[in-house]
Design a protein around this motif. Structure first.
Motif, PDB file in Angstrom:
ATOM      1  N   LEU A  17      31.256  -5.922 -43.448  1.00  0.00           N
ATOM      2  CA  LEU A  17      30.868  -5.121 -44.597  1.00  0.00           C
ATOM      3  C   LEU A  17      31.075  -5.954 -45.852  1.00  0.00           C
ATOM      4  O   LEU A  17      32.144  -6.519 -46.066  1.00  0.00           O
ATOM      5  CB  LEU A  17      31.701  -3.835 -44.665  1.00  0.00           C
ATOM      6  N   LEU A  18      30.042  -6.029 -46.684  1.00  0.00           N
ATOM      7  CA  LEU A  18      30.109  -6.847 -47.891  1.00  0.00           C
ATOM      8  C   LEU A  18      30.445  -5.997 -49.105  1.00  0.00           C
ATOM      9  O   LEU A  18      30.144  -4.797 -49.144  1.00  0.00           O
ATOM     10  CB  LEU A  18      28.767  -7.551 -48.110  1.00  0.00           C
ATOM     11  N   PRO A  19      31.051  -6.614 -50.117  1.00  0.00           N
ATOM     12  CA  PRO A  19      31.282  -5.880 -51.366  1.00  0.00           C
ATOM     13  C   PRO A  19      29.947  -5.424 -51.941  1.00  0.00           C
ATOM     14  O   PRO A  19      28.914  -6.043 -51.719  1.00  0.00           O
ATOM     15  CB  PRO A  19      31.924  -6.930 -52.284  1.00  0.00           C
ATOM     16  N   GLY A  20      29.970  -4.351 -52.667  1.00  0.00           N
ATOM     17  CA  GLY A  20      28.734  -3.784 -53.202  1.00  0.00           C
ATOM     18  C   GLY A  20      28.246  -2.616 -52.367  1.00  0.00           C
ATOM     19  O   GLY A  20      27.238  -2.008 -52.683  1.00  0.00           O
ATOM     20  N   ILE A  37      21.472 -10.615 -43.795  1.00  0.00           N
ATOM     21  CA  ILE A  37      22.067  -9.495 -44.509  1.00  0.00           C
ATOM     22  C   ILE A  37      21.250  -8.238 -44.232  1.00  0.00           C
ATOM     23  O   ILE A  37      20.025  -8.242 -44.400  1.00  0.00           O
ATOM     24  CB  ILE A  37      22.091  -9.768 -46.031  1.00  0.00           C
ATOM     25  N   ALA A  38      21.916  -7.189 -43.806  1.00  0.00           N
ATOM     26  CA  ALA A  38      21.260  -5.904 -43.572  1.00  0.00           C
ATOM     27  C   ALA A  38      21.663  -4.958 -44.693  1.00  0.00           C
ATOM     28  O   ALA A  38      22.830  -4.883 -45.068  1.00  0.00           O
ATOM     29  CB  ALA A  38      21.664  -5.328 -42.226  1.00  0.00           C
ATOM     30  N   ARG A  39      20.675  -4.276 -45.237  1.00  0.00           N
ATOM     31  CA  ARG A  39      20.929  -3.265 -46.268  1.00  0.00           C
ATOM     32  C   ARG A  39      20.493  -1.915 -45.710  1.00  0.00           C
ATOM     33  O   ARG A  39      19.337  -1.718 -45.363  1.00  0.00           O
ATOM     34  CB  ARG A  39      20.140  -3.570 -47.527  1.00  0.00           C
ATOM     35  N   PHE A  40      21.445  -0.987 -45.619  1.00  0.00           N
ATOM     36  CA  PHE A  40      21.188   0.355 -45.107  1.00  0.00           C
ATOM     37  C   PHE A  40      21.282   1.331 -46.266  1.00  0.00           C
ATOM     38  O   PHE A  40      22.267   1.337 -47.002  1.00  0.00           O
ATOM     39  CB  PHE A  40      22.211   0.712 -44.033  1.00  0.00           C
ATOM     40  N   THR A  41      20.249   2.155 -46.439  1.00  0.00           N
ATOM     41  CA  THR A  41      20.266   3.162 -47.496  1.00  0.00           C
ATOM     42  C   THR A  41      19.871   4.518 -46.919  1.00  0.00           C
ATOM     43  O   THR A  41      19.096   4.602 -45.971  1.00  0.00           O
ATOM     44  CB  THR A  41      19.292   2.814 -48.636  1.00  0.00           C
ATOM     45  N   LEU A  57      21.425 -12.879 -51.275  1.00  0.00           N
ATOM     46  CA  LEU A  57      22.618 -12.406 -51.984  1.00  0.00           C
ATOM     47  C   LEU A  57      22.787 -13.168 -53.289  1.00  0.00           C
ATOM     48  O   LEU A  57      22.547 -14.368 -53.359  1.00  0.00           O
ATOM     49  CB  LEU A  57      23.867 -12.601 -51.132  1.00  0.00           C
ATOM     50  N   THR A  58      23.205 -12.450 -54.300  1.00  0.00           N
ATOM     51  CA  THR A  58      23.484 -13.069 -55.586  1.00  0.00           C
ATOM     52  C   THR A  58      24.706 -12.399 -56.198  1.00  0.00           C
ATOM     53  O   THR A  58      25.048 -11.283 -55.824  1.00  0.00           O
ATOM     54  CB  THR A  58      22.258 -12.965 -56.530  1.00  0.00           C
ATOM     55  N   ALA A  59      25.342 -13.075 -57.092  1.00  0.00           N
ATOM     56  CA  ALA A  59      26.502 -12.518 -57.787  1.00  0.00           C
ATOM     57  C   ALA A  59      26.126 -12.316 -59.249  1.00  0.00           C
ATOM     58  O   ALA A  59      25.509 -13.184 -59.863  1.00  0.00           O
ATOM     59  CB  ALA A  59      27.699 -13.451 -57.677  1.00  0.00           C
ATOM     60  N   ILE A  60      26.470 -11.160 -59.777  1.00  0.00           N
ATOM     61  CA  ILE A  60      26.236 -10.898 -61.193  1.00  0.00           C
ATOM     62  C   ILE A  60      27.579 -10.651 -61.858  1.00  0.00           C
ATOM     63  O   ILE A  60      28.498 -10.094 -61.254  1.00  0.00           O
ATOM     64  CB  ILE A  60      25.293  -9.704 -61.420  1.00  0.00           C
ATOM     65  N   LEU A  82      22.047  -7.798 -53.835  1.00  0.00           N
ATOM     66  CA  LEU A  82      20.829  -8.474 -53.433  1.00  0.00           C
ATOM     67  C   LEU A  82      20.060  -8.874 -54.684  1.00  0.00           C
ATOM     68  O   LEU A  82      20.035  -8.137 -55.668  1.00  0.00           O
ATOM     69  CB  LEU A  82      19.952  -7.564 -52.572  1.00  0.00           C
ATOM     70  N   SER A  83      19.430 -10.009 -54.638  1.00  0.00           N
ATOM     71  CA  SER A  83      18.605 -10.458 -55.746  1.00  0.00           C
ATOM     72  C   SER A  83      17.474  -9.458 -55.957  1.00  0.00           C
ATOM     73  O   SER A  83      16.941  -8.891 -55.005  1.00  0.00           O
ATOM     74  CB  SER A  83      18.025 -11.834 -55.440  1.00  0.00           C
ATOM     75  N   ARG A  84      17.083  -9.256 -57.193  1.00  0.00           N
ATOM     76  CA  ARG A  84      15.984  -8.327 -57.456  1.00  0.00           C
ATOM     77  C   ARG A  84      14.663  -8.841 -56.924  1.00  0.00           C
ATOM     78  O   ARG A  84      13.699  -8.102 -56.819  1.00  0.00           O
ATOM     79  CB  ARG A  84      15.900  -8.019 -58.939  1.00  0.00           C
ATOM     80  N   TYR A  85      14.607 -10.130 -56.595  1.00  0.00           N
ATOM     81  CA  TYR A  85      13.390 -10.729 -56.051  1.00  0.00           C
ATOM     82  C   TYR A  85      13.423 -10.850 -54.526  1.00  0.00           C
ATOM     83  O   TYR A  85      12.497 -11.374 -53.938  1.00  0.00           O
ATOM     84  CB  TYR A  85      13.160 -12.107 -56.669  1.00  0.00           C
ATOM     85  N   ALA A  86      14.481 -10.359 -53.921  1.00  0.00           N
ATOM     86  CA  ALA A  86      14.619 -10.454 -52.463  1.00  0.00           C
ATOM     87  C   ALA A  86      13.578  -9.579 -51.770  1.00  0.00           C
ATOM     88  O   ALA A  86      13.354  -8.438 -52.153  1.00  0.00           O
ATOM     89  CB  ALA A  86      16.022 -10.034 -52.039  1.00  0.00           C
ATOM     90  N   VAL A  87      12.966 -10.149 -50.751  1.00  0.00           N
ATOM     91  CA  VAL A  87      11.962  -9.425 -49.974  1.00  0.00           C
ATOM     92  C   VAL A  87      12.459  -9.354 -48.531  1.00  0.00           C
ATOM     93  O   VAL A  87      12.784 -10.388 -47.943  1.00  0.00           O
ATOM     94  CB  VAL A  87      10.598 -10.141 -50.030  1.00  0.00           C
TER      95      VAL A  87
END
Length: 137
Positions: A17-20, A37-41, A57-60, A82-87
């Motif tokens: 599990l990643l931060p965020g 990286i898997a993103r579950f929503t 993945l990106t850090a802000i 996740l980067s806003r440009y990630a596809v």
């Protein structure tokens, strides 16, 4: 079940599990064994699992309130996202309207323990590669 307990459950299955990640509404960032990286929503009537490259993945850095440096540090905490440009290069969904009769935003109301069963269903689907069959023409 809270996020630390869910992180332990994921670790027992070789996932991280990643931060965020958030428990309400459920949004999880998970590193799979192959480093993707898997993103579950859980939003609206849809449960969605998207898989991204590790490079997505990106850090802000969140700016401090005033940034003066006198009573607050000039920069705030760093968040992983996740980067806003990630596809996504792969995606699976569960249509709650079709399967459960949901009408509007029931997926967003799911608590982490209830969403976890759907998470594991979708992550199993992501990790199984479809069998390729040669067909004579």
């Amino acid at each position: 079940m809270n996020l630390p307990a869910f992180a332990d459950l994921l670790a027992s299955r070789g996932l991280r599990l990643l931060p965020g990640s958030h428990a309400v509404p459920v949004e999880l960032l998970v590193q799979l064994p192959d480093a993707t990286i898997a993103r579950f929503t859980a939003r609206g009537t849809t449960l969605r699992m998207s898989r991204f490259s590790p490079d997505a993945l990106t850090a802000i850095t969140i700016a401090a309130e005033c940034g003066c440096g006198d009573h607050h540090p000039q920069t705030g905490p760093t968040r992983l996202t996740l980067s806003r440009y990630a596809v996504p290069f792969d995606e699976r969904t569960i249509d709650g309207e079709l399967l459960f009769g949901w009408q509007s935003y029931e997926a967003g109301l799911l608590r982490l323990p209830d969403a976890a069963t759907h998470f594991f269903t979708l992550v199993d689907q992501l990790q199984t590669t479809p069998e390729r069959v040669l067909v004579a023409v």
